[in-house]
Design a protein around this motif. Structure first.
Motif, PDB file in Angstrom:
ATOM      1  N   GLU A 108       0.832  -1.208   0.000  1.00  0.00           N
ATOM      2  CA  GLU A 108       0.000   0.000   0.000  1.00  0.00           C
ATOM      3  C   GLU A 108       0.863   1.254   0.000  1.00  0.00           C
ATOM      4  OE1 GLU A 108      -3.401   2.213   2.761  1.00  0.00           O
ATOM      5  OE2 GLU A 108      -2.903   0.103   3.084  1.00  0.00           O
ATOM      6  N   VAL A 126       2.184   1.871  -3.541  1.00  0.00           N
ATOM      7  CA  VAL A 126       1.166   2.416  -4.435  1.00  0.00           C
ATOM      8  C   VAL A 126       0.914   3.885  -4.127  1.00  0.00           C
ATOM      9  CG1 VAL A 126      -1.252   2.262  -5.127  1.00  0.00           C
ATOM     10  CG2 VAL A 126       0.098   0.182  -4.837  1.00  0.00           C
ATOM     11  N   CYS A 148       1.248   6.079 -14.688  1.00  0.00           N
ATOM     12  CA  CYS A 148       0.479   5.452 -13.610  1.00  0.00           C
ATOM     13  C   CYS A 148       0.176   3.990 -13.939  1.00  0.00           C
ATOM     14  CB  CYS A 148      -0.809   6.223 -13.368  1.00  0.00           C
ATOM     15  SG  CYS A 148      -0.575   7.807 -12.541  1.00  0.00           S
ATOM     16  N   LEU A 207       1.597   0.744 -11.830  1.00  0.00           N
ATOM     17  CA  LEU A 207       0.761  -0.310 -11.259  1.00  0.00           C
ATOM     18  C   LEU A 207       1.182  -1.690 -11.761  1.00  0.00           C
ATOM     19  CD1 LEU A 207      -2.743   1.428 -11.444  1.00  0.00           C
ATOM     20  CD2 LEU A 207      -1.378   0.982  -9.407  1.00  0.00           C
ATOM     21  N   TYR A 214       3.002  -4.647  -9.407  1.00  0.00           N
ATOM     22  CA  TYR A 214       2.417  -5.990  -9.330  1.00  0.00           C
ATOM     23  C   TYR A 214       3.448  -7.060  -9.713  1.00  0.00           C
ATOM     24  CZ  TYR A 214      -0.653  -9.953 -10.165  1.00  0.00           C
ATOM     25  OH  TYR A 214      -1.226 -11.201 -10.124  1.00  0.00           O
ATOM     26  N   TYR A 267      -4.530  -7.559  -4.992  1.00  0.00           N
ATOM     27  CA  TYR A 267      -4.016  -6.299  -5.527  1.00  0.00           C
ATOM     28  C   TYR A 267      -5.164  -5.382  -5.939  1.00  0.00           C
ATOM     29  CZ  TYR A 267      -0.745  -3.275  -8.066  1.00  0.00           C
ATOM     30  OH  TYR A 267       0.008  -2.217  -8.487  1.00  0.00           O
ATOM     31  N   THR A 268      -6.214  -5.941  -6.479  1.00  0.00           N
ATOM     32  CA  THR A 268      -7.376  -5.137  -6.864  1.00  0.00           C
ATOM     33  C   THR A 268      -8.060  -4.543  -5.639  1.00  0.00           C
ATOM     34  OG1 THR A 268      -7.714  -6.564  -8.784  1.00  0.00           O
ATOM     35  CG2 THR A 268      -9.534  -5.159  -8.138  1.00  0.00           C
ATOM     36  N   PHE A 293      -5.942  -1.706  -4.428  1.00  0.00           N
ATOM     37  CA  PHE A 293      -6.097  -0.545  -5.303  1.00  0.00           C
ATOM     38  C   PHE A 293      -7.393   0.197  -4.993  1.00  0.00           C
ATOM     39  CE2 PHE A 293      -7.512   1.463  -9.246  1.00  0.00           C
ATOM     40  CZ  PHE A 293      -6.396   2.188  -9.600  1.00  0.00           C
ATOM     41  N   PHE A 337      -7.493   4.074  -3.641  1.00  0.00           N
ATOM     42  CA  PHE A 337      -8.155   5.077  -4.474  1.00  0.00           C
ATOM     43  C   PHE A 337      -9.617   5.216  -4.071  1.00  0.00           C
ATOM     44  CE2 PHE A 337      -4.399   4.506  -6.992  1.00  0.00           C
ATOM     45  CZ  PHE A 337      -4.213   5.728  -7.611  1.00  0.00           C
ATOM     46  N   THR A 375      -9.185   9.852  -5.258  1.00  0.00           N
ATOM     47  CA  THR A 375      -9.238   9.903  -6.722  1.00  0.00           C
ATOM     48  C   THR A 375      -9.494  11.318  -7.218  1.00  0.00           C
ATOM     49  OG1 THR A 375     -10.094   7.638  -6.760  1.00  0.00           O
ATOM     50  CG2 THR A 375     -10.378   8.952  -8.745  1.00  0.00           C
TER      51      THR A 375
END
Length: 267
Positions: free
Chosen positions: A98, A101, A172, A176, A180, A194-195, A198, A202, A207
């Motif tokens: 995290e 990201v 971006c 990502l 990954y 991972y999804t 994300f 966000f 966002t």
């Protein structure tokens, strides 16, 4: 008497400097408004103007796509490795992904993309405008009945804005994917986790802040160097050959936007 005269001279220079700085900021805002109006005008997309705009869109974005993609992937891979190894050594592995990201996608990548476009495209474009004015090319266009702002400045501004947004979005995605692959390797086993991560990072507020930050970064990088090159006094340009005040204003705006985005994300 001499002390009073010196004090008055210092105050006058201070006032002149403040007035010049305020005028430079106002010209940048004014140029942004002019560019926005011209972008919404159908006449800006006709004939030769459309061809010039398409040329600037290509020349400021196309040649740098491959190189910047490779640079972004390398940067992301190195930073990801450093953060993950450091987090593992301190027993913070559950927060490592995290953090990567957030640091890469939210903070470093948009700023890096805009600075890359500034150094590669918009600052040289500002220098081109300076040389154009010094050679009297703008006056020649006006005598021919052409608007130099519409024919010379607008395509460069649109090209710089498009380059910033394109490289930021591309980097971006590259970040990502690189993160990954650095963590999970060439397998789809980590895709659900991972999804979810994300989606957690966000959130709607994050966002929105990210989108606004990228947009304002792009506007600052695209417009401020051009404004400096277009409105700086010709006498100073002939003497100095360049204008550094625009670069200072651009970096100041980027810093303020970054601080405001950090406040919006973390406070």
């Amino acid at each position: 008497m001499n002390v009073s005269h010196t004090t008055w001279g210092f105050a006058a220079r201070l006032w002149d400097g403040a007035a010049e700085t305020a005028l430079a900021w106002w010209r940048s805002v004014y140029l942004g408004a002019v560019v926005l109006v011209l972008l919404l005008s159908p006449s800006s997309y006709r004939g030769q103007l459309r061809a010039r705009m398409a040329y600037q869109l290509y020349v400021q974005t196309g040649p740098v796509l491959l190189g910047f993609t490779a640079l972004a992937a390398l940067l992301c891979a190195v930073i990801t490795r450093i953060v993950i190894v450091t987090a593992l050594s301190y027993g913070l592995s559950r927060y490592a992904l995290e953090m990567v990201v957030r640091v890469l996608v939210l903070e470093l990548i948009p700023l890096t993309a805009c600075l890359f476009v500034a150094m590669r495209c918009t600052i040289p474009n500002g220098s081109q405008l300076i040389q154009m004015r010094l050679r009297g090319h703008a006056d020649v266009l006006q005598r021919r009945g052409l608007d130099p702002v519409r024919s010379e400045l607008l395509p460069r501004a649109v090209g710089g804005l498009f380059a910033c947004l394109t490289l930021a979005a591309l980097s971006c995605v590259v970040a990502l994917v690189t993160v990954y692959l650095s963590v999970y390797g060439f397998t789809l086993a980590g895709l659900p986790a991972y999804t979810r991560l994300f989606g957690h990072v966000f959130s709607p507020v994050v966002t929105l802040v990210f989108t606004l930050k990228t947009a304002f970064f792009s506007l600052a990088v695209a417009l401020i160097p051009l404004s400096s090159g277009w409105y700086s006094p010709l006498q100073r340009l002939r003497h100095e050959g360049r204008e550094l005040g625009g670069l200072t204003r651009m970096f100041a705006v980027l810093l303020v936007i970054e601080i405001l985005s950090l406040m919006g994300n973390y406070y």
